[in-house]
Scaffold this motif. Structure first.
Motif, PDB file in Angstrom:
ATOM      1  N   ALA A 191     -10.110   1.974  11.733  1.00  0.00           N
ATOM      2  CA  ALA A 191     -11.465   2.320  11.309  1.00  0.00           C
ATOM      3  C   ALA A 191     -11.621   3.833  11.219  1.00  0.00           C
ATOM      4  O   ALA A 191     -11.155   4.556  12.086  1.00  0.00           O
ATOM      5  CB  ALA A 191     -12.484   1.759  12.302  1.00  0.00           C
TER       6      ALA A 191
ATOM      7  N   ARG B  64     -20.759  -3.797   5.256  1.00  0.00           N
ATOM      8  CA  ARG B  64     -21.367  -3.816   6.587  1.00  0.00           C
ATOM      9  C   ARG B  64     -22.873  -3.861   6.419  1.00  0.00           C
ATOM     10  O   ARG B  64     -23.428  -3.204   5.532  1.00  0.00           O
ATOM     11  CB  ARG B  64     -20.978  -2.568   7.379  1.00  0.00           C
ATOM     12  CG  ARG B  64     -19.560  -2.597   7.879  1.00  0.00           C
ATOM     13  CD  ARG B  64     -19.303  -1.483   8.886  1.00  0.00           C
ATOM     14  NE  ARG B  64     -19.533  -0.144   8.387  1.00  0.00           N
ATOM     15  CZ  ARG B  64     -18.608   0.610   7.799  1.00  0.00           C
ATOM     16  NH1 ARG B  64     -17.410   0.163   7.619  1.00  0.00           N
ATOM     17  NH2 ARG B  64     -18.902   1.814   7.367  1.00  0.00           N
TER      18      ARG B  64
ATOM     19  N   ALA C 259     -11.936  -1.045   8.685  1.00  0.00           N
ATOM     20  CA  ALA C 259     -13.224  -0.431   8.371  1.00  0.00           C
ATOM     21  C   ALA C 259     -12.918   1.007   7.973  1.00  0.00           C
ATOM     22  O   ALA C 259     -13.411   1.956   8.583  1.00  0.00           O
ATOM     23  CB  ALA C 259     -14.168  -0.510   9.561  1.00  0.00           C
TER      24      ALA C 259
ATOM     25  N   TRP D  58     -11.747  -6.571   5.528  1.00  0.00           N
ATOM     26  CA  TRP D  58     -12.064  -5.157   5.294  1.00  0.00           C
ATOM     27  C   TRP D  58     -13.570  -5.037   5.138  1.00  0.00           C
ATOM     28  O   TRP D  58     -14.141  -5.539   4.172  1.00  0.00           O
ATOM     29  CB  TRP D  58     -11.357  -4.678   4.039  1.00  0.00           C
ATOM     30  CG  TRP D  58     -11.342  -3.193   3.817  1.00  0.00           C
ATOM     31  CD1 TRP D  58     -12.336  -2.304   4.083  1.00  0.00           C
ATOM     32  CD2 TRP D  58     -10.273  -2.432   3.262  1.00  0.00           C
ATOM     33  NE1 TRP D  58     -11.953  -1.040   3.726  1.00  0.00           N
ATOM     34  CE2 TRP D  58     -10.682  -1.093   3.221  1.00  0.00           C
ATOM     35  CE3 TRP D  58      -9.009  -2.758   2.784  1.00  0.00           C
ATOM     36  CZ2 TRP D  58      -9.882  -0.079   2.715  1.00  0.00           C
ATOM     37  CZ3 TRP D  58      -8.213  -1.752   2.286  1.00  0.00           C
ATOM     38  CH2 TRP D  58      -8.643  -0.423   2.256  1.00  0.00           C
ATOM     39  N   SER D  59     -14.215  -4.390   6.080  1.00  0.00           N
ATOM     40  CA  SER D  59     -15.655  -4.138   5.964  1.00  0.00           C
ATOM     41  C   SER D  59     -15.856  -2.694   5.536  1.00  0.00           C
ATOM     42  O   SER D  59     -15.068  -1.812   5.888  1.00  0.00           O
ATOM     43  CB  SER D  59     -16.366  -4.431   7.284  1.00  0.00           C
ATOM     44  OG  SER D  59     -15.895  -3.583   8.306  1.00  0.00           O
ATOM     45  N   TYR D  60     -16.903  -2.473   4.755  1.00  0.00           N
ATOM     46  CA  TYR D  60     -17.141  -1.126   4.224  1.00  0.00           C
ATOM     47  C   TYR D  60     -18.634  -0.863   4.110  1.00  0.00           C
ATOM     48  O   TYR D  60     -19.452  -1.789   4.088  1.00  0.00           O
ATOM     49  CB  TYR D  60     -16.457  -0.948   2.860  1.00  0.00           C
ATOM     50  CG  TYR D  60     -17.091  -1.756   1.758  1.00  0.00           C
ATOM     51  CD1 TYR D  60     -18.028  -1.186   0.897  1.00  0.00           C
ATOM     52  CD2 TYR D  60     -16.787  -3.093   1.578  1.00  0.00           C
ATOM     53  CE1 TYR D  60     -18.638  -1.924  -0.101  1.00  0.00           C
ATOM     54  CE2 TYR D  60     -17.375  -3.839   0.579  1.00  0.00           C
ATOM     55  CZ  TYR D  60     -18.300  -3.257  -0.259  1.00  0.00           C
ATOM     56  OH  TYR D  60     -18.905  -4.005  -1.242  1.00  0.00           O
TER      57      TYR D  60
END
Length: 125
Positions: free
Chosen positions: A27, A124, A62, A95-97
């Motif tokens: 992250a 996110r 992230a 994959w969070s963004y």
């Protein structure tokens, strides 16, 4: 197998591995001064984990910004994951963004296009 626990810096992401749970977490921003020196232990860990047994491996990402060298290193990691997946290994990526950073969402989509394993991309909240 030795796990990795690197704190986030202004130019490198947080990196945590958990070989017991089969998890790699990254992250933050990634534009290390020496990308090979930074990413080689991560690549080595992935290779070691994949060579040791048949447990699934999950990546939780992230990542906010990746320079060209970081993108190449991530491609190397994803190539190894894809090879393991093709060999029957359980592999997944989440994959969070930040939804205000569309470029990272697009980058994640580009990575996903080359992967046959489960790969989720989510903004996110």
């Amino acid at each position: 197998m030795n796990d990795i626990d690197l704190a986030q810096t202004p130019s490198t992401p947080l990196v945590r591995t958990n070989s017991r749970e089969g998890r790699l977490t990254m992250a933050g921003d990634s534009y290390p001064e020496n990308p090979f020196e930074f990413f080689q232990p991560i690549i080595d860990w992935v290779e070691g984990f994949l060579a040791d047994g048949s447990a699934p491996l999950s990546l939780d990402l992230a990542l906010v910004y990746l320079n060209t060298s970081s993108i190449r290193a991530m491609m190397d990691i994803f190539d190894r994951l894809e090879e393991a997946h093709q060999g029957g290994r359980g592999i997944s990526v989440h994959w969070s963004y930040d939804p205000e950073n569309e470029r990272v969402g697009e980058l994640a989509e580009e990575f996903k296009e080359d992967c046959a394993f489960p790969f989720t991309i989510a903004p996110r909240p």
